[in-house]
Design a protein around this motif. Structure first.
Motif, mmCIF file in Angstrom:
data_model
loop_
_atom_site.group_PDB
_atom_site.id
_atom_site.type_symbol
_atom_site.label_atom_id
_atom_site.label_comp_id
_atom_site.label_asym_id
_atom_site.label_seq_id
_atom_site.Cartn_x
_atom_site.Cartn_y
_atom_site.Cartn_z
ATOM 1 N N ASP A 128 0.920 -1.108 -0.046
ATOM 2 C CA ASP A 128 -0.003 0.063 0.035
ATOM 3 C C ASP A 128 0.738 1.392 -0.119
ATOM 4 O OD1 ASP A 128 -1.465 2.367 0.470
ATOM 5 O OD2 ASP A 128 -2.558 1.405 2.238
ATOM 6 N N PRO A 129 0.960 1.974 -1.142
ATOM 7 C CA PRO A 129 2.112 3.224 -1.311
ATOM 8 C C PRO A 129 1.708 4.247 -0.041
ATOM 9 C CG PRO A 129 0.368 3.002 -3.111
ATOM 10 C CD PRO A 129 0.295 1.712 -2.182
ATOM 11 N N GLY A 130 0.583 4.247 0.556
ATOM 12 C CA GLY A 130 0.483 5.208 1.448
ATOM 13 C C GLY A 130 0.776 4.426 2.859
ATOM 14 N N ASN A 131 1.144 3.433 3.042
ATOM 15 C CA ASN A 131 1.503 2.841 4.242
ATOM 16 C C ASN A 131 3.182 2.547 4.716
ATOM 17 O OD1 ASN A 131 2.082 1.262 6.522
ATOM 18 N ND2 ASN A 131 0.353 -0.199 6.162
ATOM 19 N N ILE A 132 3.854 3.453 5.287
ATOM 20 C CA ILE A 132 5.407 3.245 5.310
ATOM 21 C C ILE A 132 5.594 1.683 5.925
ATOM 22 C CG2 ILE A 132 5.723 4.381 7.543
ATOM 23 C CD1 ILE A 132 8.254 5.782 6.444
ATOM 24 N N LEU A 133 4.941 1.230 6.509
ATOM 25 C CA LEU A 133 5.407 -0.150 7.149
ATOM 26 C C LEU A 133 5.320 -1.167 6.082
ATOM 27 C CD1 LEU A 133 3.028 0.026 10.499
ATOM 28 C CD2 LEU A 133 5.588 0.602 10.135
ATOM 29 N N ASP A 134 4.520 -0.941 5.018
ATOM 30 C CA ASP A 134 4.639 -1.909 3.956
ATOM 31 C C ASP A 134 6.012 -1.752 3.185
ATOM 32 O OD1 ASP A 134 2.240 -3.272 4.225
ATOM 33 O OD2 ASP A 134 1.102 -2.398 2.562
ATOM 34 N N TYR A 135 6.394 -0.244 3.151
ATOM 35 C CA TYR A 135 7.565 -0.093 2.441
ATOM 36 C C TYR A 135 8.757 -0.691 3.186
ATOM 37 C CZ TYR A 135 11.438 2.891 0.964
ATOM 38 O OH TYR A 135 12.417 3.457 -0.045
ATOM 39 N N LEU A 136 8.743 -0.751 4.486
ATOM 40 C CA LEU A 136 9.654 -1.196 5.320
ATOM 41 C C LEU A 136 9.815 -2.794 5.309
ATOM 42 C CD1 LEU A 136 9.380 0.942 8.426
ATOM 43 C CD2 LEU A 136 11.458 1.046 6.959
ATOM 44 N N ALA A 137 8.463 -3.349 5.241
ATOM 45 C CA ALA A 137 8.465 -4.801 5.154
ATOM 46 C C ALA A 137 8.971 -5.255 3.885
ATOM 47 C CB ALA A 137 6.950 -5.079 5.229
ATOM 48 N N MET A 138 9.142 -4.380 2.745
ATOM 49 C CA MET A 138 9.673 -4.843 1.416
ATOM 50 C C MET A 138 11.140 -4.382 1.421
ATOM 51 S SD MET A 138 7.123 -6.624 0.133
ATOM 52 C CE MET A 138 7.915 -7.046 -1.290
ATOM 53 N N GLY A 139 11.597 -4.260 2.740
ATOM 54 C CA GLY A 139 12.952 -3.818 2.462
ATOM 55 C C GLY A 139 13.411 -2.443 2.297
ATOM 56 N N GLY A 140 12.418 -1.502 2.253
ATOM 57 C CA GLY A 140 12.558 -0.041 1.957
ATOM 58 C C GLY A 140 13.639 0.750 3.139
ATOM 59 N N TYR A 141 14.433 1.379 2.828
ATOM 60 C CA TYR A 141 15.380 2.169 3.760
ATOM 61 C C TYR A 141 16.600 1.279 3.967
ATOM 62 C CZ TYR A 141 12.423 5.921 4.331
ATOM 63 O OH TYR A 141 11.348 6.870 4.091
ATOM 64 N N SER A 142 16.547 -0.216 3.582
ATOM 65 C CA SER A 142 17.778 -1.180 3.844
ATOM 66 C C SER A 142 19.051 -0.439 3.158
ATOM 67 C CB SER A 142 17.386 -2.553 3.224
ATOM 68 O OG SER A 142 16.334 -2.957 3.842
ATOM 69 N N ARG A 188 4.546 7.511 -13.398
ATOM 70 C CA ARG A 188 3.493 7.857 -12.456
ATOM 71 C C ARG A 188 2.971 6.624 -11.759
ATOM 72 N NH1 ARG A 188 -0.192 10.631 -15.072
ATOM 73 N NH2 ARG A 188 -2.012 9.521 -15.000
ATOM 74 N N SER A 189 2.834 5.435 -12.764
ATOM 75 C CA SER A 189 2.029 4.437 -12.160
ATOM 76 C C SER A 189 3.114 3.608 -11.054
ATOM 77 C CB SER A 189 1.847 3.467 -13.295
ATOM 78 O OG SER A 189 1.440 2.213 -12.789
ATOM 79 N N LEU A 190 4.489 3.766 -11.261
ATOM 80 C CA LEU A 190 5.249 3.277 -10.251
ATOM 81 C C LEU A 190 5.437 3.935 -9.008
ATOM 82 C CD1 LEU A 190 8.316 2.538 -12.636
ATOM 83 C CD2 LEU A 190 6.912 0.762 -11.546
ATOM 84 N N LEU A 191 5.352 5.287 -9.127
ATOM 85 C CA LEU A 191 5.394 6.275 -8.088
ATOM 86 C C LEU A 191 4.087 6.060 -7.238
ATOM 87 C CD1 LEU A 191 6.558 9.537 -9.545
ATOM 88 C CD2 LEU A 191 7.675 8.498 -7.927
ATOM 89 N N GLU A 192 3.029 5.817 -7.777
ATOM 90 C CA GLU A 192 1.861 5.602 -6.942
ATOM 91 C C GLU A 192 1.572 4.108 -6.530
ATOM 92 O OE1 GLU A 192 -1.272 7.020 -9.379
ATOM 93 O OE2 GLU A 192 -1.355 5.139 -10.465
ATOM 94 N N ALA A 193 2.447 3.368 -6.984
ATOM 95 C CA ALA A 193 2.504 1.752 -6.754
ATOM 96 C C ALA A 193 3.453 1.160 -5.686
ATOM 97 C CB ALA A 193 2.351 1.084 -7.872
ATOM 98 N N ASN A 194 4.670 1.617 -6.146
ATOM 99 C CA ASN A 194 5.998 1.073 -5.522
ATOM 100 C C ASN A 194 7.124 1.872 -5.315
ATOM 101 O OD1 ASN A 194 7.908 -0.560 -4.506
ATOM 102 N ND2 ASN A 194 7.936 -2.161 -6.338
ATOM 103 N N PRO A 195 7.048 2.807 -4.340
ATOM 104 C CA PRO A 195 8.053 3.834 -4.115
ATOM 105 C C PRO A 195 9.106 3.099 -3.922
ATOM 106 C CG PRO A 195 6.227 4.122 -2.611
ATOM 107 C CD PRO A 195 5.938 2.686 -3.162
ATOM 108 N N ILE A 196 9.522 1.895 -3.734
ATOM 109 C CA ILE A 196 10.605 1.420 -3.317
ATOM 110 C C ILE A 196 11.680 1.418 -4.750
ATOM 111 C CG2 ILE A 196 11.960 -0.809 -2.885
ATOM 112 C CD1 ILE A 196 9.671 -1.565 -1.245
ATOM 113 N N VAL A 197 11.141 1.120 -5.876
ATOM 114 C CA VAL A 197 11.861 1.293 -7.181
ATOM 115 C C VAL A 197 11.718 2.466 -7.883
ATOM 116 C CG1 VAL A 197 11.528 -1.262 -7.202
ATOM 117 C CG2 VAL A 197 9.872 0.186 -8.464
ATOM 118 N N SER A 198 11.088 3.551 -7.307
ATOM 119 C CA SER A 198 10.785 4.681 -8.129
ATOM 120 C C SER A 198 11.828 5.635 -7.784
ATOM 121 C CB SER A 198 9.506 5.181 -7.737
ATOM 122 O OG SER A 198 8.693 4.197 -8.156
#
Length: 263
Positions: free
Chosen positions: A171-185, A253-263
């Motif tokens: 969920d691109p609006g949930n930072i916990l989802d971002y972290l759970a996929m390795g965000g900020y590693s 834009r599709s990437l930015l609103e879907a998967n910030p990790i790779v954007s």
């Protein structure tokens, strides 16, 4: 605001809710951030809980995905699932022609062109009882065969989804989802190794990473220009242009609103 508008406003996690979640996990050091990332990754790997993914990219919203999202939420509440089922508003899953769509995990059951009136049956039969609603599955226009698993659909079967493959888990609006996929590693690694800014830029330049625009401009050169640019009181601003005003062209834009990790 009408009742539908009010319901739609509650279909994703608000910034205040995210802040409250993070307040429950105070971070005082780099190690605590690293531990949190590892904890969330492990939880996600071991999570066998059924998840309902409602695709919510620009294409989906244009076809009513927000109505589907709040209808699913209402049906889950009515059935008393509580926290035993996860509802996730993801970005675009790629099959824009089949929006609005629902994906049920971990079985990966794909329901295309869902209407609000069909949601109750999906929740009751698939989410509650684990059975597939055959007449709501994707139908091959040639053979008439119904296909339940998203990976078996001809549209996806021959794809290797590298950049957008994790969209359904975020969920691109949930930072916990971002972290759970390795965000900020990567940030953790850079800070732990105390790598100098110029060395980081050098690594990016050497990698050959390029922008996704038509020019394919070197990312390292962009970063180097930003690093050397003059600043006011030590503050610099980087502006991301993701407008993509060309008709029918909104890949970035599709990437930015879907998967910030790779954007």
């Amino acid at each position: 605001m009408n009742s539908k508008g009010a319901a739609s406003s509650k279909t994703s996690i608000s910034p205040d809710e995210i802040i409250q979640k993070l307040k429950l996990i105070p971070l005082h050091s780099l190690q605590e951030l690293e531990d949190l990332i590892h904890k969330l990754i492990k939880e996600r790997e071991n999570d066998k809980k059924r998840t309902i993914v409602v695709a919510g990219g620009t294409c989906g919203r244009a076809r009513g995905s927000q109505d589907i999202l709040h209808t699913v939420r209402d049906e889950l509440d009515k059935a008393g699932f509580g926290k035993s089922v996860t509802l996730r508003a993801s970005g675009c899953l790629g099959y824009c022609d089949q929006e609005p769509l629902i994906l049920i995990l971990p079985e990966r059951i794909f329901y295309p062109r869902v209407t609000p009136s069909q949601v109750s049956e999906i929740v009751t039969k698939t989410v509650k009882n684990g059975t597939v609603v055959e007449n709501l599955l994707w139908k091959d226009p040639g053979s008439g065969k119904r296909i339940s698993c998203i990976d078996d659909l001809p549209f996806y079967k021959k794809q290797v989804r590298v950049i957008s493959g994790n969209n359904e888990y975020i969920d691109p609006g949930n930072i916990l989802d971002y972290l759970a996929m390795g965000g900020y590693s990567a940030l953790v690694n850079i800070l732990r190794q105390q790598t100098r800014p110029e060395d980081i830029v050098g690594m990016v330049t050497k990698s050959g990473l390029r922008g996704r625009g038509g020019a394919g401009f070197s990312t390292g050169k962009k970063w180097e220009s930003a690093r050397k640019a003059p600043s006011a009181n030590g503050i610099k601003y980087v502006i991301c242009n993701a407008d993509e005003g060309d008709p029918g062209a909104y890949a970035n834009r599709s990437l930015l609103e879907a998967n910030p990790i790779v954007s």
